[in-house]
Design an enzyme around this catalytic site. Structure first.
Site: not given
Length: 304
Positions: A186, A204, A254
């Site tokens: 991650k 993104n 985020s």
């Protein structure tokens, strides 16, 4: 199965989302712990509203402020890394010695602090669902992704068995012994996507749709390879990053959302850790420190 008392620490998008999902089988006695009393009161009185496409679902909820945390079987901590200082001192209290702790944060900068905790059963993990908080008690679910739990210290079979009953196509989850792999996989994704989209103010998908942005993303990836040495898995790691970018092409990271909302980001937990690793291994990196300073500078400007 006997009910377990579970506290979810953090009233952000992920904390509220997990509450709504874990409530559905009535296996847990749940409490959501929020940063402010005002949010706790609103969530308790009005519940949580979850939007998914054109659907809106309402979930009743029990919430308290973080300073009211009580002894419980499991605490799932969804606070961002910079906010962990609100909860870590509490966890040293005797009443939490037998509590199973679960930390769900981006990056790996928090591992040193977790290592110091006295609890014998600790998990770390990652959540890949796309969830955004739009109001105090309203969240939008934009995409499905796996939840991976890594066994950091010890095993709580009761907790694992309870959680695995939720494993399904729309809520996939897994427990793994190699907690470092869980976090590193991650970390690579977040390191390429989050700071760059935040600095460029793009969604993104722009990182592969725009040739210049793609080259920038690949430069960051090359520095990750320099620090972590992917070797024969290099193409596989890059491919997995591209797959995530494609799957979340219409989403804002985020970190970009945090900057837009004048909030602190998790840049230190992501890039701070990578820079410390590069320093330990005497690897010369340039793009990552540049982006670290850029995002940190934007944070400071926004918070002035």
């Amino acid at each position: 199965m006997m009910d377990m008392n579970v506290g979810i620490v953090g009233g952000g998008a992920m904390g509220q989302f997990l509450y709504t999902q874990l409530q559905q089988k009535h296996l847990f006695c749940l409490t959501l712990y929020t940063r402010t009393k005002e949010q706790a009161n609103q969530v308790s009185q009005q519940g949580i509203y979850l939007y998914n496409g054109n659907q809106r679902k309402h979930y009743s909820a029990i919430a308290e402020s973080i300073d009211k945390i009580k002894q419980t079987d499991v605490l799932i901590v969804t606070l961002k890394q910079y906010a962990l200082k609100k909860i870590l001192p509490i966890l040293y209290c005797q009443e939490f010695q037998n509590t199973t702790l679960v930390f769900l944060q981006n990056g790996m900068g928090h591992l040193e602090e977790i290592e110091k905790l006295p609890q014998s059963k600790i998990y770390v993990g990652t959540v890949s669902h796309g969830v955004t908080k739009v109001h105090t008690n309203e969240i939008i679910h934009k995409g499905i992704g796996p939840i991976l739990f890594g066994r950091f210290r010890g095993i709580d079979n009761n907790f694992e068995n309870h959680m695995l009953t939720f494993n399904q196509e729309k809520f996939p989850l897994q427990f793994l012994s190699d907690f470092q792999k869980v976090l590193l996989d991650k970390l690579y994704i977040n390191a390429v996507i989050n700071p760059l989209t935040a600095l460029l103010n793009v969604k993104n998908g722009a990182l592969i749709q725009n040739e210049n942005f793609r080259e920038m993303a690949h430069s960051i990836f090359e520095e990750l390879d320099l620090v972590f040495s992917f070797q024969e898995k290099k193409e596989e790691v890059w491919h997995s990053i591209v797959q995530v970018i494609q799957a979340t092409a219409h989403n804002e990271s985020s970190m970009l959302q945090d900057l837009k909302n004048n909030k602190l980001t998790e840049i230190d937990g992501i890039y701070g850790y990578i820079m410390r690793e590069a320093n330990k291994k005497k690897k010369d990196i340039r793009y990552i420190p540049f982006l670290y300073n850029a995002i940190s500078g934007l944070e400071r400007r926004n918070l002035q």
